[in-house]
Design a protein around this motif. Structure first.
Motif, PDB file in Angstrom:
ATOM      1  N   GLY A 205      -7.825   1.616   5.383  1.00 31.85           N
ATOM      2  CA  GLY A 205      -8.961   1.716   4.478  1.00 31.85           C
ATOM      3  C   GLY A 205      -8.692   2.356   3.129  1.00 31.85           C
ATOM      4  N   SER A 206      -7.694   1.873   2.428  1.00 30.88           N
ATOM      5  CA  SER A 206      -7.475   2.355   1.062  1.00 30.88           C
ATOM      6  C   SER A 206      -8.053   1.345   0.065  1.00 30.88           C
TER       7      SER A 206
ATOM      8  N   CYS B  95       0.841  -1.195   0.000  1.00 33.53           N
ATOM      9  CA  CYS B  95       0.000   0.000   0.000  1.00 33.53           C
ATOM     10  C   CYS B  95       0.877   1.245   0.000  1.00 33.53           C
TER      11      CYS B  95
ATOM     12  N   GLY C 295       2.490   1.065   3.581  1.00 34.09           N
ATOM     13  CA  GLY C 295       3.164  -0.172   3.225  1.00 34.09           C
ATOM     14  C   GLY C 295       2.523  -1.479   3.627  1.00 34.09           C
TER      15      GLY C 295
END
Ligand code: FES
Length: 179
Positions: A145-146, A122, A126
């Motif tokens: 929460g991506s 992410c 990360g």
């Protein structure tokens, strides 16, 4: 003489951490320990040598996770519907605008639209996102929460960038080399 059965789990095998569309969420955490067991030999890892990935076993709508240079990499075989929906939404990408077509590579002049290869890290802090999850059918990072779409583009959440694309190239229509 080396025992062939012992030496057989090689570079190809470590790649085949099947995370099918349905099983990916459940498998996300569970398979991770397997990755280290299925890695290439230590000298290969230490050298960060390029690895070849046979795409043939990855059916449409499936993905695998492999580990290279200490980082997870997702290799995803998109369906036609996934490609179309992603491309239709090009104009809706606001956090890190990038056309879907810019996230795929070509072989002999033909775009390999069905293959998405991205680092499984992410771009916020990360964490390893979960495949086939989130509100956009791509990846979901549960840490904060991506949501990423099926091209690895960040669509919602704190991550500032799309999932990064490693250095890779097609060696044939069914094989890539990473690194
Ligand atoms: S590390 Fe993925 S959202 Fe924070």
């Amino acid at each position: 003489m080396a025992d062939q059965s012992m030496s057989e789990p090689n570079r190809r095998d470590f790649l085949l951490l099947a995370t099918g569309a349905a099983g990916a969420v459940a498998a996300g955490g569970a398979v991770w320990p397997l990755i280290s067991q299925m890695m290439p030999d230590a000298s290969t890892i230490a050298a960060g040598a390029p690895v070849e990935v046979d795409l043939a076993p990855i059916g449409e709508g499936k993905a695998i996770t492999l580990k290279w240079r200490g980082k997870p990499i997702f290799v995803r075989h998109r369906t036609k519907a996934e490609i179309e929906s992603s491309r239709k939404e090009d104009s809706l990408i606001t956090i890190d605008p990038e056309a879907d077509s810019k996230r795929v590579k070509s072989f002999e002049g033909k775009a390999q639209d069905q293959w998405i290869v991205v680092y499984g890290s992410c771009t916020h802090l990360g964490c390893v996102p979960t495949s086939f999850a989130g509100d956009f059918g791509g990846w979901y990072c549960p840490c904060h929460g991506s949501h990423y779409d099926n091209a690895g583009r960040i669509r919602r959440g704190p991550a500032p960038k799309n999932l990064f694309i490693p250095d890779y190239a097609f060696l044939s229509g069914s094989k890539i080399r990473i690194g």
